[in-house]
Scaffold this motif. Structure first.
Motif, PDB file in Angstrom:
ATOM      1  N   UNK A 185       4.053  30.845  -7.946  1.00 44.53           N
ATOM      2  CA  UNK A 185       4.485  29.539  -7.433  1.00 44.53           C
ATOM      3  C   UNK A 185       5.950  29.554  -6.998  1.00 44.53           C
ATOM      4  N   UNK A 186       6.634  30.642  -7.246  1.00 45.13           N
ATOM      5  CA  UNK A 186       8.049  30.714  -6.853  1.00 45.13           C
ATOM      6  C   UNK A 186       8.155  30.970  -5.356  1.00 45.13           C
ATOM      7  N   UNK A 187       9.024  30.248  -4.737  1.00 43.75           N
ATOM      8  CA  UNK A 187       9.209  30.384  -3.289  1.00 43.75           C
ATOM      9  C   UNK A 187      10.288  29.430  -2.840  1.00 43.75           C
ATOM     10  N   UNK A 188      10.143  28.902  -1.639  1.00 45.17           N
ATOM     11  CA  UNK A 188      11.118  27.941  -1.123  1.00 45.17           C
ATOM     12  C   UNK A 188      10.916  26.605  -1.822  1.00 45.17           C
ATOM     13  N   UNK A 189      11.962  26.113  -2.457  1.00 45.99           N
ATOM     14  CA  UNK A 189      11.891  24.837  -3.150  1.00 45.99           C
ATOM     15  C   UNK A 189      11.853  23.706  -2.131  1.00 45.99           C
ATOM     16  N   UNK A 190      10.849  22.812  -2.256  1.00 48.45           N
ATOM     17  CA  UNK A 190      10.677  21.708  -1.307  1.00 48.45           C
ATOM     18  C   UNK A 190      11.079  20.373  -1.903  1.00 48.45           C
ATOM     19  N   UNK A 191      10.528  20.036  -3.065  1.00 47.01           N
ATOM     20  CA  UNK A 191      10.864  18.749  -3.671  1.00 47.01           C
ATOM     21  C   UNK A 191      10.463  18.721  -5.140  1.00 47.01           C
ATOM     22  N   UNK A 193       8.991  15.912  -8.125  1.00 49.97           N
ATOM     23  CA  UNK A 193       8.313  14.625  -8.287  1.00 49.97           C
ATOM     24  C   UNK A 193       8.134  14.347  -9.775  1.00 49.97           C
ATOM     25  N   UNK A 194       8.675  13.207 -10.236  1.00 49.61           N
ATOM     26  CA  UNK A 194       8.545  12.838 -11.643  1.00 49.61           C
ATOM     27  C   UNK A 194       7.210  12.158 -11.859  1.00 49.61           C
ATOM     28  N   UNK A 195       6.444  12.650 -12.823  1.00 52.21           N
ATOM     29  CA  UNK A 195       5.134  12.090 -13.121  1.00 52.21           C
ATOM     30  C   UNK A 195       5.036  11.898 -14.629  1.00 52.21           C
ATOM     31  N   UNK A 196       5.292  10.658 -15.073  1.00 52.13           N
ATOM     32  CA  UNK A 196       5.321  10.329 -16.493  1.00 52.13           C
ATOM     33  C   UNK A 196       6.402  11.179 -17.162  1.00 52.13           C
ATOM     34  N   UNK A 197       6.051  12.000 -18.145  1.00 51.56           N
ATOM     35  CA  UNK A 197       7.040  12.838 -18.823  1.00 51.56           C
ATOM     36  C   UNK A 197       7.111  14.239 -18.221  1.00 51.56           C
ATOM     37  N   UNK A 198       6.402  14.444 -17.147  1.00 52.41           N
ATOM     38  CA  UNK A 198       6.353  15.765 -16.525  1.00 52.41           C
ATOM     39  C   UNK A 198       7.057  15.761 -15.176  1.00 52.41           C
ATOM     40  N   UNK A 199       7.555  16.921 -14.806  1.00 54.34           N
ATOM     41  CA  UNK A 199       8.198  17.097 -13.517  1.00 54.34           C
ATOM     42  C   UNK A 199       7.318  18.022 -12.666  1.00 54.34           C
ATOM     43  N   UNK A 200       6.891  17.560 -11.519  1.00 51.57           N
ATOM     44  CA  UNK A 200       6.058  18.365 -10.630  1.00 51.57           C
ATOM     45  C   UNK A 200       6.963  19.036  -9.597  1.00 51.57           C
ATOM     46  N   UNK A 201       7.027  20.343  -9.660  1.00 58.92           N
ATOM     47  CA  UNK A 201       7.880  21.106  -8.753  1.00 58.92           C
ATOM     48  C   UNK A 201       7.031  21.599  -7.584  1.00 58.92           C
ATOM     49  N   UNK A 202       7.414  21.219  -6.371  1.00 55.68           N
ATOM     50  CA  UNK A 202       6.690  21.622  -5.168  1.00 55.68           C
ATOM     51  C   UNK A 202       7.466  22.729  -4.451  1.00 55.68           C
ATOM     52  N   UNK A 203       6.799  23.840  -4.174  1.00 53.00           N
ATOM     53  CA  UNK A 203       7.378  24.913  -3.370  1.00 53.00           C
ATOM     54  C   UNK A 203       6.407  25.229  -2.234  1.00 53.00           C
ATOM     55  N   UNK A 204       6.805  26.135  -1.340  1.00 49.50           N
ATOM     56  CA  UNK A 204       5.904  26.513  -0.252  1.00 49.50           C
ATOM     57  C   UNK A 204       4.741  27.364  -0.744  1.00 49.50           C
ATOM     58  N   UNK A 205       4.748  27.717  -2.055  1.00 48.97           N
ATOM     59  CA  UNK A 205       3.636  28.476  -2.639  1.00 48.97           C
ATOM     60  C   UNK A 205       2.676  27.577  -3.428  1.00 48.97           C
ATOM     61  N   UNK A 206       2.990  26.271  -3.522  1.00 44.73           N
ATOM     62  CA  UNK A 206       2.149  25.348  -4.269  1.00 44.73           C
ATOM     63  C   UNK A 206       2.998  24.493  -5.192  1.00 44.73           C
ATOM     64  N   UNK A 207       2.407  23.952  -6.236  1.00 48.06           N
ATOM     65  CA  UNK A 207       3.130  23.082  -7.161  1.00 48.06           C
ATOM     66  C   UNK A 207       2.814  23.459  -8.603  1.00 48.06           C
ATOM     67  N   UNK A 208       3.725  23.053  -9.506  1.00 44.85           N
ATOM     68  CA  UNK A 208       3.551  23.371 -10.926  1.00 44.85           C
ATOM     69  C   UNK A 208       4.224  22.282 -11.754  1.00 44.85           C
ATOM     70  N   UNK A 209       3.605  21.924 -12.882  1.00 45.76           N
ATOM     71  CA  UNK A 209       4.116  20.876 -13.755  1.00 45.76           C
ATOM     72  C   UNK A 209       4.994  21.479 -14.849  1.00 45.76           C
ATOM     73  N   UNK A 210       6.169  20.866 -15.052  1.00 46.92           N
ATOM     74  CA  UNK A 210       7.069  21.268 -16.126  1.00 46.92           C
ATOM     75  C   UNK A 210       7.326  20.080 -17.039  1.00 46.92           C
TER      76      UNK A 210
END
Length: 276
Positions: A185-191, A193-210
């Protein structure tokens, strides 16, 4: 920020032909010929040692000039059909062994003045060329592989050292943040997104929740070109494709086709950023 990953999956096999490589490989082949000649296999123990050694050195050198070009051609023309390098080597070695089984009787005739029966001699020598040629080819390919691995390790070490010497603290923080993502999922960071207590990280390879707060992520991304557009959104400046306005609503269209809202609180900041 630059994220470098060294991938080995699709690496091409590089058998570059040059003078130093030729001399190095010939030296190995001659050494093998000397060793086999000294052992005097296949009844050659009855011959003088120099005759056995001369025969095997000459045979090994001839074999090198048959096997090496065919293996290089195999990598060049069989790569589309066979992705595994070892399979291309095996096919090329088989063809080379067939040719070598036709050449060995001629060498034997030259050295020992023996008559040639091409079919019988071919069938007699084929198993031997398959074994000996296969062993020598395996050793040569393994030697090239080890050398390439060493070169790749030296290159990666150099890149890491250069990168470390020119990377400031902020860049290190950014890379530490990206290291929280899975490798795929590592790649170009796009944006973000805060979702409740989780942070959704969007890259050009997809997204992942932290499991992280947006404000903590923004502290780590300090210095990275981007801006907050909403209390739950942050976007990278170079990810924005267009700014869409409808009545009083503003949204940002990103390169991954995601539409990010811009709240009234951040409208002035988006306009001031002049990202489009």
């Amino acid at each position: 920020m630059a994220i470098r990953e060294i991938s080995t999956k699709n690496q091409s096999v590089n058998f570059t032909f040059n003078k130093s490589k030729l001399l190095r490989e010939l030296l190995v082949v001659i050494s093998i010929g000397l060793f086999i000649g000294f052992l005097a296999p296949f009844g050659m123990h009855e011959l003088p040692v120099f005759m056995s050694i001369s025969y095997w050195v000459f045979t090994c050198v001839c074999g090198y000039f048959i096997y090496s070009p065919l293996i290089n051609l195999g990598h060049k023309y069989l790569s589309e059909k066979f992705s595994a390098p070892w399979l291309r080597v095996a096919i090329s070695s088989l063809i080379a062994s067939i040719l070598m089984s036709l050449v060995v009787p001629l060498i034997t005739m030259i050295f020992f003045n023996s008559p040639i029966n091409l079919i019988n001699d071919f069938l007699h020598f084929l198993p031997k060329t398959l074994v000996i040629g296969g062993v020598i080819t395996f050793f040569s390919v393994w030697q090239n592989h080890v050398k390439q691995q060493q070169q790749q390790l030296e290159l990666s070490t150099k890149v890491i050292e250069e990168h470390a010497s020119t990377t400031d603290t902020k860049s290190i923080q950014i890379e530490q943040f990206m290291s929280l993502l899975p490798i795929n999922k590592r790649g170009q960071l796009l944006c973000l997104e805060m979702d409740d207590h989780y942070l959704k990280v969007h890259t050009d390879k997809g997204s992942h929740m932290l499991l992280m707060r947006l404000k903590d992520a923004l502290l780590q991304l300090e210095g990275f070109p981007g801006l907050q557009t909403h209390r739950s959104w942050w976007v990278a400046s170079d990810a924005v494709v267009s700014v869409n306005k409808q009545n009083r609503k503003m949204t940002l269209l990103l390169s991954n086709h995601l539409e990010v809202p811009v709240s009234r609180t951040f409208v002035d900041a988006v306009k001031a950023a002049n990202i489009i």
